[in-house]
Enzyme design. Structure first.
Site: not given
Ligand code: ZN
Length: 185
Positions: A49, A54, A103-104, A145-146, A149
């Protein structure tokens, strides 16, 4: 289209509430470029995701794709590439379940987070259509989670027991490996 740099924790954009994406711009050249950039960046990073903030675009757009080739989260349900514009979450069952999240934007770390496991999401899809969907289990965690953001939140904000916050390598050694051993019994 291009693979974009994924910004990391500490970059102020990750802590801002993203602006709603203008509905009239869905389907525009700029929108399509954004979605393709997000798709390519997600694939390059090997994630499941990605949210627009991000890649330093403070707009309420997220993409999720869970391929059947497996992920670092092990065997999970698959999900085709999906675009979420201006999403909203309604909790249907607040009873939480916990998963280890990564997380990226926080590379090399994992944390155990509990979230409601039965939610409804309302969003505009890639074509600007109003879409409503009920989601349970691990997918509900991925979605939350996404979408976090887009509200300037990171999963670390939701770790209630900080002893369950770990580097990837130590997670694999001390958490994941012992679990696999017992599952073989
Ligand atoms: Zn993330």
């Amino acid at each position: 289209m291009a693979v974009k740099e994924i910004i990391r924790m500490g970059h102020p954009t990750l802590r801002k509430i993203a602006e709603p994406y203008p509905i009239e711009d869905i389907g525009s050249e700029a929108f399509n470029v954004l979605i393709e950039d997000m798709r390519e960046t997600l694939h390059e990073a090997g994630g499941i995701g990605l949210a627009a903030p991000q890649i330093n675009v403070s707009r309420q757009v997220a993409v999720i794709e869970i391929p059947d080739s497996g992920t670092r989260y092990g065997e999970v349900e698959t999900w085709p590439f999906t675009v979420f514009v201006n999403p909203r979450i309604t909790v249907i069952q607040p009873e939480p379940a916990g998963y280890w999240e990564g997380c990226l934007s926080i590379p090399g770390m994992m944390g155990y987070v509990e979230r409601p496991q039965h939610i409804k999401i309302d969003y505009l899809d890639q074509n600007g259509h109003n879409t409503s969907q009920e989601i349970t289990g691990f997918l509900a965690t991925v979605v939350q989670h996404e979408f976090d953001h887009l509200q300037g939140k990171l999963y670390i904000d939701r770790i209630s027991d900080l002893t369950l916050f770990s580097f990837d390598e130590e997670y694999r050694t001390f958490v994941e490996a012992p679990q696999n051993e017992t599952s073989e019994d």
